[in-house]
Design a protein around this motif. Structure first.
Motif, short mmCIF file in Angstrom:
data_model
loop_
_atom_site.label_atom_id
_atom_site.label_comp_id
_atom_site.label_asym_id
_atom_site.label_seq_id
_atom_site.Cartn_x
_atom_site.Cartn_y
_atom_site.Cartn_z
N THR A 96 0.81 -1.22 0.00
CA THR A 96 0.00 0.00 0.00
C THR A 96 0.84 1.27 0.00
OG1 THR A 96 -0.14 -0.08 2.42
CG2 THR A 96 -1.91 -1.16 1.17
N SER A 97 2.16 1.12 0.19
CA SER A 97 3.03 2.28 0.22
C SER A 97 4.46 1.85 -0.11
CB SER A 97 3.01 2.94 1.59
OG SER A 97 3.59 2.08 2.57
N PRO A 98 5.31 2.79 -0.52
CA PRO A 98 6.72 2.45 -0.75
C PRO A 98 7.39 1.89 0.50
CG PRO A 98 6.21 4.56 -1.76
CD PRO A 98 5.01 4.18 -0.94
N GLN A 99 7.01 2.41 1.66
CA GLN A 99 7.60 1.92 2.91
C GLN A 99 7.26 0.45 3.15
OE1 GLN A 99 5.73 4.74 2.62
NE2 GLN A 99 7.47 6.18 2.65
N GLU A 100 6.02 0.08 2.85
CA GLU A 100 5.62 -1.32 3.02
C GLU A 100 6.34 -2.21 2.01
OE1 GLU A 100 1.60 -4.12 2.73
OE2 GLU A 100 1.41 -1.93 2.95
N ALA A 101 6.48 -1.72 0.77
CA ALA A 101 7.19 -2.48 -0.25
C ALA A 101 8.65 -2.68 0.14
CB ALA A 101 7.09 -1.76 -1.59
N LYS A 102 9.25 -1.66 0.72
CA LYS A 102 10.64 -1.77 1.16
C LYS A 102 10.80 -2.85 2.22
CE LYS A 102 14.45 1.08 2.93
NZ LYS A 102 14.85 2.45 3.35
N LYS A 103 9.86 -2.92 3.15
CA LYS A 103 9.91 -3.96 4.18
C LYS A 103 9.77 -5.35 3.57
CE LYS A 103 8.11 -1.07 7.95
NZ LYS A 103 6.98 -0.87 8.91
N ASP A 104 8.93 -5.45 2.53
CA ASP A 104 8.73 -6.75 1.87
C ASP A 104 10.02 -7.25 1.23
OD1 ASP A 104 6.07 -6.74 2.58
OD2 ASP A 104 5.38 -5.93 0.66
N ILE A 105 10.71 -6.38 0.50
CA ILE A 105 11.93 -6.82 -0.18
C ILE A 105 13.05 -7.06 0.83
CG2 ILE A 105 12.79 -4.49 -0.66
CD1 ILE A 105 13.08 -7.57 -2.95
N ARG A 191 6.84 7.98 -4.73
CA ARG A 191 6.89 6.56 -5.07
C ARG A 191 8.27 5.95 -4.83
NH1 ARG A 191 3.39 5.37 -10.55
NH2 ARG A 191 1.38 6.13 -9.78
N ARG A 192 9.22 6.75 -4.45
CA ARG A 192 10.59 6.25 -4.26
C ARG A 192 10.65 5.27 -3.09
NH1 ARG A 192 14.60 10.93 -3.28
NH2 ARG A 192 13.91 11.42 -5.41
N VAL A 193 11.25 4.11 -3.34
CA VAL A 193 11.39 3.07 -2.32
C VAL A 193 12.75 3.16 -1.65
CG1 VAL A 193 11.43 0.58 -1.88
CG2 VAL A 193 9.81 1.54 -3.53
N PHE A 194 13.81 3.30 -2.45
CA PHE A 194 15.17 3.36 -1.93
C PHE A 194 15.72 4.77 -2.08
CE2 PHE A 194 14.96 -1.03 -3.88
CZ PHE A 194 14.68 -1.67 -2.69
N ALA A 195 16.66 5.12 -1.21
CA ALA A 195 17.30 6.43 -1.30
C ALA A 195 18.25 6.50 -2.49
CB ALA A 195 18.06 6.74 0.00
#
Length: 280
Positions: A96-105, A191-195
């Protein structure tokens, strides 16, 4: 009068002067950059026209540098049998968010690392994030020794599509493809996931750069390869930098018997871009 530097300036015009040569050994691939600088030039040399880079131009320069660095990392750390995986989300399991996607990967990488540790195998990866029209997905280049089904079991959010890397040792097109996939996502703060454009495992071997100061009269307009390598002719670039105003030369060499890069399809199954259209 001092001679002027133009795009047509040949290396013979620089006889008796100095240049800087930078060489990277990246697995089966060698990259070479030769360039003039303010410090290493003839006394009568006049710098060519310089541009005043706009933010857009600097963004392009940063993109090219990211592409070069990623290519060197891929060539140094990955090879035949390693996988380029695309981790997708099922419609009902989308982050639901880039932060959640980051945790998934991050969780996926931790689980793969733990399984590899139990197996006594080494786990290395490079990952980029892409936000498509509807959902986020990840491209991950993996060295693990695990089967695709085992990797799929550790990604419960959807499917994993995988392509095996060839044995060429030159993953230039893969690096270009991955960087291009990050453009919209990386440049969109919402939409940025990584810095950074890409993230890596800490155990990647870093390409070493050898820097030499060489007499300019030893330059060859047509470069030669070290023993056991051949020059990739379509990688040779000779020009004058718009940023510094000084000449440069770039080319790559590949180990003999290392195989040839994939020519018919890219790592997403589409037609390849011609080399002349790739960023340098």
């Amino acid at each position: 009068m001092p001679e002027k530097i133009t795009a047509k300036t040949t290396w013979a015009d620089w006889s008796g002067r100095m240049y800087v040569k930078r060489t990277w050994r990246c697995g089966k691939c060698i990259e070479v950059e030769k360039y003039q600088t303010f410090r290493y030039k003839g006394k009568m040399t006049v710098r060519g026209p310089q541009s005043n880079p706009t933010p857009e131009a600097m963004a392009k320069v940063n993109e090219r540098n990211s592409y070069k660095n990623l290519r060197r990392l891929l060539n140094t750390n990955f090879g035949k049998g390693d996988l380029h995986c695309v981790l997708t989300y099922a419609p009902d399991k989308r982050a639901t968010s880039p932060q959640e996607a980051k945790k998934d990967i991050q969780k996926f990488c931790r689980n793969v690392k733990q399984k590899c540790k139990r197996r006594g195998s080494n786990f290395k990866y490079v990952a980029v994030a892409e936000y498509g029209k509807r959902s986020m997905h990840f491209h991950v280049v993996i060295h693990s020794g695990l089967k695709l089904q085992e990797l799929g079991d550790m990604w419960p959010h959807g499917r994993i599509h995988a392509t095996e890397l060839d044995g060429s040792g030159d993953y230039d097109r893969l690096a270009s493809y991955l960087i291009k996939q990050t453009n919209k996502t990386y440049n969109d703060p919402e939409r940025r996931v990584f810095a950074r454009r890409y993230v890596t495992s800490r155990n990647l071997e870093q390409p070493e750069c050898k820097i030499e100061k060489v007499k300019a009269d030893s330059w060859r307009e047509t470069p030669s390869a070290p023993k056991g390598f051949y020059v990739l002719q379509d990688t040779i670039v000779q020009d004058v930098s718009e940023i510094t105003g000084y000449p440069y030369q770039y080319y790559r060499c590949l180990a003999l018997g290392g195989g040839t890069p994939l020519k018919t399809k890219d790592y997403a199954g589409r037609r390849l871009y011609q080399r002349r259209n790739l960023p340098r």
